[in-house]
Design an enzyme around this catalytic site. Structure first.
Site, mmCIF file in Angstrom:
data_model
loop_
_atom_site.group_PDB
_atom_site.id
_atom_site.type_symbol
_atom_site.label_atom_id
_atom_site.label_comp_id
_atom_site.label_asym_id
_atom_site.label_seq_id
_atom_site.Cartn_x
_atom_site.Cartn_y
_atom_site.Cartn_z
ATOM 1 N N GLY A 165 0.819 -1.213 0.000
ATOM 2 C CA GLY A 165 0.000 0.000 0.000
ATOM 3 C C GLY A 165 0.847 1.254 0.000
ATOM 4 N N SER A 218 1.230 3.430 -2.638
ATOM 5 C CA SER A 218 0.920 4.394 -3.704
ATOM 6 C C SER A 218 0.541 5.764 -3.149
ATOM 7 C CB SER A 218 -0.191 3.856 -4.605
ATOM 8 O OG SER A 218 -1.354 3.565 -3.854
ATOM 9 N N ARG A 219 0.222 5.832 -1.861
ATOM 10 C CA ARG A 219 -0.104 7.136 -1.251
ATOM 11 C C ARG A 219 0.044 7.034 0.273
ATOM 12 N NH1 ARG A 219 -5.196 5.198 -2.922
ATOM 13 N NH2 ARG A 219 -6.407 4.497 -1.121
ATOM 14 N N VAL A 229 -3.078 -7.570 -1.832
ATOM 15 C CA VAL A 229 -2.464 -8.374 -0.762
ATOM 16 C C VAL A 229 -3.473 -9.220 0.021
ATOM 17 C CG1 VAL A 229 -0.349 -7.010 -0.488
ATOM 18 C CG2 VAL A 229 -2.399 -6.364 0.804
ATOM 19 N N SER A 280 -2.177 0.947 14.852
ATOM 20 C CA SER A 280 -2.849 2.235 15.084
ATOM 21 C C SER A 280 -3.052 2.378 16.586
ATOM 22 C CB SER A 280 -4.210 2.234 14.390
ATOM 23 O OG SER A 280 -5.035 3.256 14.903
ATOM 24 N N TYR A 339 -12.266 -1.669 13.267
ATOM 25 C CA TYR A 339 -10.888 -1.207 13.031
ATOM 26 C C TYR A 339 -10.012 -1.509 14.261
ATOM 27 C CZ TYR A 339 -7.165 2.011 11.501
ATOM 28 O OH TYR A 339 -5.966 2.553 11.113
ATOM 29 N N ALA A 394 -10.442 -3.785 16.512
ATOM 30 C CA ALA A 394 -10.222 -5.227 16.638
ATOM 31 C C ALA A 394 -9.134 -5.687 15.667
ATOM 32 C CB ALA A 394 -11.521 -5.987 16.387
ATOM 33 N N LYS A 446 -6.644 -3.848 14.512
ATOM 34 C CA LYS A 446 -5.330 -3.337 14.928
ATOM 35 C C LYS A 446 -4.866 -4.002 16.235
ATOM 36 C CE LYS A 446 -4.681 -0.686 11.371
ATOM 37 N NZ LYS A 446 -3.688 -1.056 10.346
ATOM 38 N N ILE A 476 -3.241 10.793 11.322
ATOM 39 C CA ILE A 476 -2.223 11.221 10.363
ATOM 40 C C ILE A 476 -2.935 11.795 9.133
ATOM 41 C CG2 ILE A 476 -0.230 10.432 8.979
ATOM 42 C CD1 ILE A 476 0.180 10.147 12.078
HETATM 43 P P1 NAP Z 1 -4.448 5.403 2.540
HETATM 44 O O1 NAP Z 1 -3.968 6.783 2.299
HETATM 45 O O2 NAP Z 1 -5.903 5.110 2.371
HETATM 46 O O3 NAP Z 1 -3.606 4.418 1.588
HETATM 47 C C1 NAP Z 1 -3.894 3.051 1.562
HETATM 48 C C2 NAP Z 1 -2.919 2.343 0.660
HETATM 49 O O4 NAP Z 1 -3.239 0.947 0.679
HETATM 50 C C3 NAP Z 1 -2.984 2.795 -0.781
HETATM 51 O O5 NAP Z 1 -1.679 2.826 -1.307
HETATM 52 C C4 NAP Z 1 -3.792 1.675 -1.458
HETATM 53 O O6 NAP Z 1 -3.417 1.528 -2.815
HETATM 54 C C5 NAP Z 1 -3.328 0.468 -0.665
HETATM 55 N N1 NAP Z 1 -4.251 -0.666 -0.713
HETATM 56 C C6 NAP Z 1 -5.576 -0.690 -0.404
HETATM 57 N N2 NAP Z 1 -6.063 -1.936 -0.594
HETATM 58 C C7 NAP Z 1 -5.013 -2.701 -1.005
HETATM 59 C C8 NAP Z 1 -4.875 -4.068 -1.357
HETATM 60 N N3 NAP Z 1 -5.926 -4.916 -1.303
HETATM 61 N N4 NAP Z 1 -3.668 -4.528 -1.745
HETATM 62 C C9 NAP Z 1 -2.600 -3.685 -1.807
HETATM 63 N N5 NAP Z 1 -2.670 -2.371 -1.485
HETATM 64 C C10 NAP Z 1 -3.865 -1.897 -1.093
HETATM 65 O O7 NAP Z 1 -4.075 4.881 3.997
HETATM 66 P P2 NAP Z 1 -3.044 5.478 5.086
HETATM 67 O O8 NAP Z 1 -3.772 6.492 5.886
HETATM 68 O O9 NAP Z 1 -1.748 5.805 4.450
HETATM 69 O O10 NAP Z 1 -2.896 4.198 6.036
HETATM 70 C C11 NAP Z 1 -1.840 3.265 5.889
HETATM 71 C C12 NAP Z 1 -1.822 2.359 7.113
HETATM 72 O O11 NAP Z 1 -1.664 3.155 8.294
HETATM 73 C C13 NAP Z 1 -3.098 1.544 7.335
HETATM 74 O O12 NAP Z 1 -2.765 0.257 7.805
HETATM 75 C C14 NAP Z 1 -3.836 2.329 8.397
HETATM 76 O O13 NAP Z 1 -4.713 1.532 9.150
HETATM 77 C C15 NAP Z 1 -2.676 2.841 9.221
HETATM 78 N N6 NAP Z 1 -2.999 4.038 10.013
HETATM 79 C C16 NAP Z 1 -3.402 5.190 9.414
HETATM 80 C C17 NAP Z 1 -3.701 6.295 10.206
HETATM 81 C C18 NAP Z 1 -4.156 7.609 9.628
HETATM 82 O O14 NAP Z 1 -4.590 8.481 10.402
HETATM 83 N N7 NAP Z 1 -4.085 7.818 8.336
HETATM 84 C C19 NAP Z 1 -3.582 6.203 11.602
HETATM 85 C C20 NAP Z 1 -3.173 5.015 12.163
HETATM 86 C C21 NAP Z 1 -2.867 3.943 11.364
HETATM 87 P P3 NAP Z 1 -4.469 1.263 -4.016
HETATM 88 O O15 NAP Z 1 -5.293 2.514 -4.165
HETATM 89 O O16 NAP Z 1 -3.629 0.959 -5.182
HETATM 90 O O17 NAP Z 1 -5.305 0.089 -3.595
#
Ligand code: NAP
Length: 243
Positions: A8, A10-11, A60, A138, A151, A153, A155, A184
């Protein structure tokens, strides 16, 4: 040169990890499932900064695609040194409104996919008797936020998985840790209603959301030899939210 796979990437947080790890000298594999153009832009940024790597499309949640990705990366770069299990989703719903499709989607990506990637990568790391796995958790893995039962559960499961894998894989030279961010600034949190954002910012002692780069800095440090005796830990970075 060491090789890192970031799921994941890409962003958001995964993207920042890929760029940060490339700056730290890793060859990076930028995994994505749908956002090819965004993944290509991440790779372009990596290269602009003097790094190298590839993009790799794999859902994945599909074990076959994961195994093929790990096999290809291992063959291309002669091993896997670091796996960052990062791809994740959030579907906030109160229990009484719970949509069981969302329950399955969250567990498939936030938990089962972490197992698939960890198992396939650990089998390759085992050969070299060294490697690092970092699971993106998280604060919700420990904190109880209403509406986040699913969510949280998932994490919480990531935290438990991290500790058990650290115990199982320690003697094989593989360290396993988790990073637990608070709020974030990514697409995931852009969807939050403005009044909720205001409420959370008031509750965070540092009164702001974190940046993906701040998470990536912790991932890079945890992956490095500076943390060579750290395993089985969940490292929280949340501006004090969970205190
Ligand atoms: P995000 O901006 O929504 O990015 C999610 C990434 O996952 C994208 O690159 C997406 O790419 C990829 N993805 C989604 N489904 C996928 C799949 N089936 N196979 C492979 N790639 C997949 O999320 P984020 O905020 O960066 O979060 C990343 C991680 O940090 C997550 O585990 C999240 O729970 C954790 N987290 C985030 C926060 C927050 O506040 N943002 C806080 C705590 C923890 P595609 O578009 O190509 O599918």
């Amino acid at each position: 040169m060491k090789t890192a796979i970031i799921t994941g990437a890409s962003r958001g947080i995964g993207k920042a990890c890929a760029i940060g790890l490339a700056k730290a000298g890793y060859t990076v594999v930028i995994n994505y499932s749908r956002s090819k153009e965004e993944a290509e832009k991440v790779l372009a940024t990596v290269k602009e900064n003097g790094g190298d790597g590839m993009i790799y499309c794999a859902d994945v949640t599909d074990k076959k695609q994961v195994n093929e990705m790990i096999r290809t990366v291992d063959k291309t770069y002669g091993g896997i040194d670091l796996l960052v299990n990062n791809a994740g989703i959030v579907k906030d719903e109160f229990l009484l409104m719970l949509n069981t499709d969302n329950l399955d989607k969250c567990f498939d990506l936030n938990v089962k996919a972490y197992f698939y990637c960890a198992q396939a990568a650990a089998l390759k790391m085992f050969r070299k008797k060294s490697g690092v796995i970092i699971n993106m958790s998280s604060v919700s893995g420990e904190m109880a936020l209403a509406g986040q039962s699913v969510y949280s559960a998932t994490k919480g499961a990531v935290n438990s998985l991290t500790r058990v894998l650290a115990r199982e894989l320690g003697e094989k030279g593989i360290r396993v840790n988790a990073v637990a961010p608070g709020f974030i600034q990514t697409e995931m949190t852009h969807e939050l209603p403005a009044d909720k954002v205001e409420e959370y910012i008031k509750a965070i002692p540092m009164h702001r959301f974190g940046t993906p780069e701040e998470v990536a800095n912790v991932v890079v440090t945890l992956a490095s030899d500076a943390c060579s005796y750290v395993t089985g830990q969940v490292i929280t970075l949340d501006g004090g939210l969970s205190l």
